[in-house]
Design a protein around this motif. Structure first.
Motif, mmCIF file in Angstrom:
data_model
loop_
_atom_site.group_PDB
_atom_site.id
_atom_site.type_symbol
_atom_site.label_atom_id
_atom_site.label_comp_id
_atom_site.label_asym_id
_atom_site.label_seq_id
_atom_site.Cartn_x
_atom_site.Cartn_y
_atom_site.Cartn_z
ATOM 1 N N LEU A 123 -26.926 -5.258 57.693
ATOM 2 C CA LEU A 123 -27.440 -4.202 56.818
ATOM 3 C C LEU A 123 -26.491 -3.021 56.696
ATOM 4 O O LEU A 123 -26.310 -2.489 55.603
ATOM 5 N N ASP A 124 -25.891 -2.571 57.798
ATOM 6 C CA ASP A 124 -25.056 -1.365 57.768
ATOM 7 C C ASP A 124 -23.942 -1.425 56.721
ATOM 8 O O ASP A 124 -23.777 -0.492 55.923
ATOM 9 N N PRO A 125 -23.125 -2.487 56.692
ATOM 10 C CA PRO A 125 -22.087 -2.559 55.658
ATOM 11 C C PRO A 125 -22.664 -2.585 54.247
ATOM 12 O O PRO A 125 -22.077 -2.002 53.329
ATOM 13 N N ALA A 126 -23.804 -3.254 54.076
ATOM 14 C CA ALA A 126 -24.412 -3.316 52.745
ATOM 15 C C ALA A 126 -24.900 -1.943 52.293
ATOM 16 O O ALA A 126 -24.813 -1.605 51.108
ATOM 17 N N LEU A 127 -25.416 -1.144 53.215
ATOM 18 C CA LEU A 127 -25.821 0.220 52.877
ATOM 19 C C LEU A 127 -24.628 1.026 52.367
ATOM 20 O O LEU A 127 -24.729 1.749 51.375
ATOM 21 N N THR A 128 -23.506 0.877 53.056
ATOM 22 C CA THR A 128 -22.303 1.607 52.631
ATOM 23 C C THR A 128 -21.841 1.149 51.254
ATOM 24 O O THR A 128 -21.516 1.967 50.389
ATOM 25 N N GLU B 51 -16.902 3.452 58.681
ATOM 26 C CA GLU B 51 -17.091 3.220 60.113
ATOM 27 C C GLU B 51 -16.056 3.991 60.928
ATOM 28 O O GLU B 51 -16.384 4.582 61.972
ATOM 29 N N GLY B 52 -14.805 3.989 60.462
ATOM 30 C CA GLY B 52 -13.765 4.739 61.161
ATOM 31 C C GLY B 52 -14.025 6.232 61.131
ATOM 32 O O GLY B 52 -13.821 6.936 62.131
ATOM 33 N N TRP B 53 -14.468 6.721 59.986
ATOM 34 C CA TRP B 53 -14.778 8.149 59.862
ATOM 35 C C TRP B 53 -15.936 8.541 60.770
ATOM 36 O O TRP B 53 -15.908 9.588 61.422
ATOM 37 N N LYS B 54 -16.964 7.700 60.825
ATOM 38 C CA LYS B 54 -18.127 7.997 61.665
ATOM 39 C C LYS B 54 -17.732 8.063 63.136
ATOM 40 O O LYS B 54 -18.144 8.975 63.860
ATOM 41 N N ASN B 55 -16.919 7.111 63.571
ATOM 42 C CA ASN B 55 -16.459 7.119 64.975
ATOM 43 C C ASN B 55 -15.561 8.311 65.258
ATOM 44 O O ASN B 55 -15.632 8.921 66.342
ATOM 45 N N ALA B 56 -14.703 8.649 64.296
ATOM 46 C CA ALA B 56 -13.802 9.792 64.480
ATOM 47 C C ALA B 56 -14.580 11.102 64.548
ATOM 48 O O ALA B 56 -14.236 12.003 65.326
ATOM 49 N N PHE C 211 -6.111 8.998 54.201
ATOM 50 C CA PHE C 211 -6.283 9.539 52.855
ATOM 51 C C PHE C 211 -7.730 9.383 52.378
ATOM 52 O O PHE C 211 -8.009 8.844 51.300
ATOM 53 N N VAL C 212 -8.639 9.833 53.219
ATOM 54 C CA VAL C 212 -10.067 9.733 52.955
ATOM 55 C C VAL C 212 -10.634 11.132 52.731
ATOM 56 O O VAL C 212 -10.276 12.082 53.433
ATOM 57 N N HIS D 42 -19.300 12.545 53.931
ATOM 58 C CA HIS D 42 -20.550 13.225 54.290
ATOM 59 C C HIS D 42 -21.651 12.908 53.273
ATOM 60 O O HIS D 42 -22.813 12.722 53.646
ATOM 61 N N MET D 43 -21.289 12.849 52.001
ATOM 62 C CA MET D 43 -22.263 12.507 50.972
ATOM 63 C C MET D 43 -22.756 11.070 51.140
ATOM 64 O O MET D 43 -23.959 10.793 51.038
#
Length: 326
Positions: A11-16, A64-69, A83-84, A90-91
């Motif tokens: 589900l998580d990847p599909a939500l993104t 996922e990388g941004w959330k962990n960072a 380059f994100v 956040h949105m």
């Protein structure tokens, strides 16, 4: 796509992917040439976390990388390296939470949702979920023409489109694949160079079988030997002499041949999806996909009926306490 992602426990990847498809691209586009190359390499690196060759899964990896960072206080460094856009992330995070809460409120997922992400890191399953959200937006990579190394995609409608320079698959090469590559894409836009596909993913043919409208299976090798030629002439004679009896014999022969082909799991068969995408597979794989289609359709139907009953129950509870409402 969300329903199938719940059933397939990713589900998580599909939500993104669902939220990103309704919002702007989270990757920034630098102006300097050397920075553009770094940005393209960074996006390709993110896509490699889920098998590569996917713009949509590059977004999943970026989130996922941004959330962990962010949890470790490295948000600014991560956004700069890959380059994100921090604001876009956040949105997306807020949109994901809102969408997940709606799924929870309507009974599609359990309270913690932990069991819905057991396969969240499996690229093959993610491709199937992505196809569920994009189909029939699927095309096939054509062999390059002379003096033209740019990838050209043929759509189901016969249009010839190119890949955007901002796609991770922009330099996709036909020669690197054993079979003709298939591309799942989100939309086609018009740019300076004509029609362009901005975001796409290279997929295998098997996920298409889960949602295709029409599937035809034929023998992998349709060439007959000498013995079969004699049999065919016998049936032609039978048709002339016996009329309907000859036709029945021919039909029985074809049915017997089909059963013989499908009876051996390792036999190669030719599969044609929706009358325009051909590929080869084994009889066993095709049979398993057919069974999975039935189970998947039944599971989705169960979810939909559950949702309707849930909505009806909610509506009934909110009605005024009158004899008519009861």
């Amino acid at each position: 796509m969300l329903l199938i992602s719940i059933l397939l426990n990713c589900l998580d990847p599909a939500l993104t992917m669902a939220c990103a498809s309704d919002y702007r691209d989270p990757f920034t586009l630098p102006m300097l040439p050397n920075e553009k190359n770094k940005a393209a390499a960074a996006k390709a690196e993110l896509a490699s976390w889920y098998g590569g060759r996917s713009d949509q899964l590059a977004v999943v990896a970026a989130f996922e990388g941004w959330k962990n960072a962010r949890e470790t206080g490295q948000e600014s460094r991560f956004c700069s390296k890959y380059f994100v856009s921090s604001g876009t992330m956040h949105m997306l995070s807020g949109m994901r939470k809102q969408l997940a809460s709606e799924l929870l409120r309507n009974g599609f997922i359990p309270g913690d949702g932990s069991s819905c992400n057991l396969n969240a890191q499996d690229p093959g399953i993610l491709h199937a979920v992505l196809v569920a959200g994009l189909y029939p937006m699927v095309g096939r990579l054509l062999p390059p023409l002379k003096n033209n190394k740019k990838a050209v995609i043929e759509t189901a409608g016969g249009d010839k489109v190119r890949l955007s320079p901002h796609s991770t698959n922009f330099k996709l090469s036909f020669q690197k694949f054993y079979e003709q590559p298939l591309i799942a894409y989100d939309e086609i836009t018009r740019g300076d160079g004509g029609l362009l596909i901005r975001n796409c993913t290279v997929i295998g043919p098997l996920p298409l079988l889960l949602l295709a409208t029409e599937i035809v299976v034929a023998p992998g090798n349709e060439e007959d030997d000498d013995g079969n030629d004699d049999d065919e002439s016998d049936y032609e004679d039978a048709d002339e002499d016996n009329g309907e009896e000859g036709n029945i014999k021919a039909d029985l022969s074809e049915a017997h041949q089909g059963e013989k082909i499908m009876s051996s799991p390792d036999n190669t068969v030719k599969v044609i999806v929706d009358r325009w995408i051909p590929f080869e597979s084994t009889a066993l794989d095709v049979a398993q996909i057919y069974c999975l289609r039935e189970r998947l359709a039944a599971a989705i139907l169960f979810k939909v009926i559950f949702f309707v009953l849930h909505c009806f129950k909610e509506r009934t509870l909110r009605l005024p306490s009158t004899p008519q409402a009861k």
